[in-house]
Each structure stands twice: as C-alpha cells, then as structure tokens.
Design a protein around this motif. Structure first.
Motif, PDB file in Angstrom:
ATOM      1  N   CYS A  21     -49.117   3.184   9.683  1.00 39.42           N
ATOM      2  CA  CYS A  21     -48.642   2.373   8.566  1.00 39.42           C
ATOM      3  C   CYS A  21     -48.759   0.919   8.992  1.00 39.42           C
ATOM      4  O   CYS A  21     -48.004   0.461   9.855  1.00 39.42           O
ATOM      5  CB  CYS A  21     -47.201   2.730   8.232  1.00 39.42           C
ATOM      6  SG  CYS A  21     -46.478   1.769   6.889  1.00 39.42           S
ATOM      7  N   TRP A  35     -40.538   7.255   7.319  1.00 40.66           N
ATOM      8  CA  TRP A  35     -41.581   8.074   6.697  1.00 40.66           C
ATOM      9  C   TRP A  35     -40.883   9.139   5.847  1.00 40.66           C
ATOM     10  O   TRP A  35     -39.902   9.754   6.280  1.00 40.66           O
ATOM     11  CB  TRP A  35     -42.450   8.756   7.747  1.00 40.66           C
ATOM     12  CG  TRP A  35     -43.399   7.855   8.455  1.00 40.66           C
ATOM     13  CD1 TRP A  35     -43.169   7.143   9.598  1.00 40.66           C
ATOM     14  CD2 TRP A  35     -44.756   7.567   8.088  1.00 40.66           C
ATOM     15  NE1 TRP A  35     -44.287   6.446   9.943  1.00 40.66           N
ATOM     16  CE2 TRP A  35     -45.286   6.686   9.050  1.00 40.66           C
ATOM     17  CE3 TRP A  35     -45.594   7.983   7.048  1.00 40.66           C
ATOM     18  CZ2 TRP A  35     -46.586   6.202   8.992  1.00 40.66           C
ATOM     19  CZ3 TRP A  35     -46.891   7.504   6.997  1.00 40.66           C
ATOM     20  CH2 TRP A  35     -47.368   6.626   7.964  1.00 40.66           C
ATOM     21  N   ARG A  44     -39.339  14.118  -2.995  1.00 43.70           N
ATOM     22  CA  ARG A  44     -39.658  13.393  -1.774  1.00 43.70           C
ATOM     23  C   ARG A  44     -38.538  13.601  -0.768  1.00 43.70           C
ATOM     24  O   ARG A  44     -37.355  13.509  -1.120  1.00 43.70           O
ATOM     25  CB  ARG A  44     -39.821  11.904  -2.089  1.00 43.70           C
ATOM     26  CG  ARG A  44     -40.407  11.089  -0.974  1.00 43.70           C
ATOM     27  CD  ARG A  44     -40.831   9.716  -1.456  1.00 43.70           C
ATOM     28  NE  ARG A  44     -41.889   9.804  -2.478  1.00 43.70           N
ATOM     29  CZ  ARG A  44     -42.566   8.755  -2.923  1.00 43.70           C
ATOM     30  NH1 ARG A  44     -42.301   7.545  -2.460  1.00 43.70           N
ATOM     31  NH2 ARG A  44     -43.485   8.910  -3.852  1.00 43.70           N
ATOM     32  N   TYR A  94     -45.524   9.175   3.071  1.00 46.17           N
ATOM     33  CA  TYR A  94     -45.342   7.788   2.682  1.00 46.17           C
ATOM     34  C   TYR A  94     -44.557   7.036   3.752  1.00 46.17           C
ATOM     35  O   TYR A  94     -43.538   7.545   4.233  1.00 46.17           O
ATOM     36  CB  TYR A  94     -44.561   7.694   1.377  1.00 46.17           C
ATOM     37  CG  TYR A  94     -45.209   8.353   0.185  1.00 46.17           C
ATOM     38  CD1 TYR A  94     -44.974   9.695  -0.097  1.00 46.17           C
ATOM     39  CD2 TYR A  94     -46.058   7.632  -0.652  1.00 46.17           C
ATOM     40  CE1 TYR A  94     -45.570  10.300  -1.194  1.00 46.17           C
ATOM     41  CE2 TYR A  94     -46.640   8.229  -1.757  1.00 46.17           C
ATOM     42  CZ  TYR A  94     -46.397   9.560  -2.011  1.00 46.17           C
ATOM     43  OH  TYR A  94     -46.981  10.153  -3.104  1.00 46.17           O
ATOM     44  N   CYS A  95     -45.019   5.844   4.067  1.00 47.21           N
ATOM     45  CA  CYS A  95     -44.199   4.977   4.899  1.00 47.21           C
ATOM     46  C   CYS A  95     -43.423   4.027   3.996  1.00 47.21           C
ATOM     47  O   CYS A  95     -43.876   3.696   2.898  1.00 47.21           O
ATOM     48  CB  CYS A  95     -45.034   4.209   5.923  1.00 47.21           C
ATOM     49  SG  CYS A  95     -46.319   3.139   5.248  1.00 47.21           S
ATOM     50  N   ALA A  96     -42.265   3.623   4.464  1.00 43.11           N
ATOM     51  CA  ALA A  96     -41.385   2.777   3.673  1.00 43.11           C
ATOM     52  C   ALA A  96     -40.664   1.791   4.581  1.00 43.11           C
ATOM     53  O   ALA A  96     -40.380   2.107   5.740  1.00 43.11           O
ATOM     54  CB  ALA A  96     -40.370   3.626   2.911  1.00 43.11           C
ATOM     55  N   ALA A 110     -34.381   7.789   0.210  1.00 41.06           N
ATOM     56  CA  ALA A 110     -35.588   7.098  -0.242  1.00 41.06           C
ATOM     57  C   ALA A 110     -35.263   5.855  -1.058  1.00 41.06           C
ATOM     58  O   ALA A 110     -35.941   4.827  -0.932  1.00 41.06           O
ATOM     59  CB  ALA A 110     -36.447   8.063  -1.061  1.00 41.06           C
ATOM     60  N   TYR A 113     -35.030   2.072   0.396  1.00 35.44           N
ATOM     61  CA  TYR A 113     -36.168   1.309   0.915  1.00 35.44           C
ATOM     62  C   TYR A 113     -36.821   0.461  -0.161  1.00 35.44           C
ATOM     63  O   TYR A 113     -36.911   0.854  -1.318  1.00 35.44           O
ATOM     64  CB  TYR A 113     -37.172   2.271   1.573  1.00 35.44           C
ATOM     65  CG  TYR A 113     -36.580   2.842   2.839  1.00 35.44           C
ATOM     66  CD1 TYR A 113     -35.736   3.954   2.792  1.00 35.44           C
ATOM     67  CD2 TYR A 113     -36.795   2.242   4.080  1.00 35.44           C
ATOM     68  CE1 TYR A 113     -35.139   4.460   3.944  1.00 35.44           C
ATOM     69  CE2 TYR A 113     -36.218   2.747   5.229  1.00 35.44           C
ATOM     70  CZ  TYR A 113     -35.380   3.850   5.146  1.00 35.44           C
ATOM     71  OH  TYR A 113     -34.794   4.331   6.291  1.00 35.44           O
ATOM     72  N   TYR A 115     -40.006  -1.296   0.111  1.00 36.85           N
ATOM     73  CA  TYR A 115     -41.465  -1.329   0.024  1.00 36.85           C
ATOM     74  C   TYR A 115     -42.028   0.023   0.462  1.00 36.85           C
ATOM     75  O   TYR A 115     -41.533   0.635   1.408  1.00 36.85           O
ATOM     76  CB  TYR A 115     -42.042  -2.436   0.922  1.00 36.85           C
ATOM     77  CG  TYR A 115     -41.487  -3.802   0.610  1.00 36.85           C
ATOM     78  CD1 TYR A 115     -40.434  -4.324   1.358  1.00 36.85           C
ATOM     79  CD2 TYR A 115     -42.015  -4.567  -0.426  1.00 36.85           C
ATOM     80  CE1 TYR A 115     -39.911  -5.576   1.080  1.00 36.85           C
ATOM     81  CE2 TYR A 115     -41.499  -5.817  -0.713  1.00 36.85           C
ATOM     82  CZ  TYR A 115     -40.445  -6.320   0.040  1.00 36.85           C
ATOM     83  OH  TYR A 115     -39.927  -7.549  -0.251  1.00 36.85           O
ATOM     84  N   TRP A 116     -43.096   0.411  -0.227  1.00 35.56           N
ATOM     85  CA  TRP A 116     -43.704   1.707   0.030  1.00 35.56           C
ATOM     86  C   TRP A 116     -45.213   1.581   0.175  1.00 35.56           C
ATOM     87  O   TRP A 116     -45.841   0.786  -0.543  1.00 35.56           O
ATOM     88  CB  TRP A 116     -43.394   2.669  -1.122  1.00 35.56           C
ATOM     89  CG  TRP A 116     -41.962   3.085  -1.163  1.00 35.56           C
ATOM     90  CD1 TRP A 116     -40.914   2.373  -1.688  1.00 35.56           C
ATOM     91  CD2 TRP A 116     -41.402   4.287  -0.625  1.00 35.56           C
ATOM     92  NE1 TRP A 116     -39.739   3.068  -1.517  1.00 35.56           N
ATOM     93  CE2 TRP A 116     -40.009   4.256  -0.866  1.00 35.56           C
ATOM     94  CE3 TRP A 116     -41.930   5.389   0.032  1.00 35.56           C
ATOM     95  CZ2 TRP A 116     -39.146   5.280  -0.474  1.00 35.56           C
ATOM     96  CZ3 TRP A 116     -41.084   6.410   0.418  1.00 35.56           C
ATOM     97  CH2 TRP A 116     -39.711   6.350   0.157  1.00 35.56           C
TER      98      TRP A 116
END
Length: 126
Positions: A21, A35, A44, A94-96, A110, A113, A115-116
């Motif tokens: 990422c 993640w 998610r 997904y990274c966040a 989730a 966070y 930014y994704w």
C-alpha cells in the motif's frame, strides 16, 4: 492522501503473497494503517492494523500466526505479508489510513478510517 494497493493475485493454498500500500501526499500518512478485506456477499472485515506510538500489531483471530504488517518509511509504503494462505482468505484487500490515532475500540472498525485504497484481489485456490 491517496493510497495505491498492489500485489494481489492467484495463489495455491499454503502459499504466500505480499501486498503493498503506497501512500502519496503527507509523508506521515502511514502512521495509522489497517488492512481490511471483503469477500463476495460478505461485509468488509478487519484483518490487521498498527497505530502511531503503539508497538502492538492488531490482527483478526483468523490470520494470527500467518499475516504480518510492516512499514517502509523511505518508500512511504506499508506491506502485508500473508503466509500459509487458505481458500477462506480469498477476498478483495483494502488498505486504509486514519489521520489521527484510533482508539483501541476503533482500530478494528472500518468506519474509523479516513482514506482507502482501491483494493487488490487475492484468490487462494484449494
């Protein structure tokens, strides 16, 4: 902050993958990183995270002993090393990033966070 996830692919059960990422923008943008993953038809779910000023790594029970996370400050990149992969690890990963340090109750959420990344597909065949 913009995040670019990469490294997904198709691997056999028992194999390994390393996701990356990469962050652009603020140089300290990878202080609080997580993640998450999402399998088809499922919500998610949290996978792994670390937060600024905390030596602990937080992991979902399902990945303990198999996944780890590291940061390359010089490249402003975070890596997710996944070993001993199982078919149930198949998902989009997904990274966040969170701008401020999350509380212990928020690190696995989730919605905490800011930014994704765009997600990268991991498929583990049996």
């Amino acid at each position: 902050v913009q995040l670019q996830a990469s490294g997904g692919g198709l691997v056999q059960a028992g194999g390994s993958l390393r996701l990356s990422c990469a962050a652009s923008g603020r140089t300290d943008s990878l202080a609080n990183v997580a993640w998450f993953r999402q399998a088809p038809g499922k919500e998610r779910e949290f996978v792994i995270a670390f937060r600024w000023g905390d030596s602990n790594i937080y992991l979902a029970d399902s990945v303990k002993g198999r996944f780890t996370i590291s940061r390359d400050n010089a490249k402003n990149t975070v890596h997710l090393q996944m070993d001993s992969l199982k078919p149930e690890d198949t998902a989009v990963y997904y990274c966040a990033v969170k701008s401020n340090r999350p509380s212990l109750s928020a690190v696995r959420v989730a919605g905490s966070y800011d930014y994704w990344g765009q997600g990268t597909q991991v498929t583990v065949s049996s």
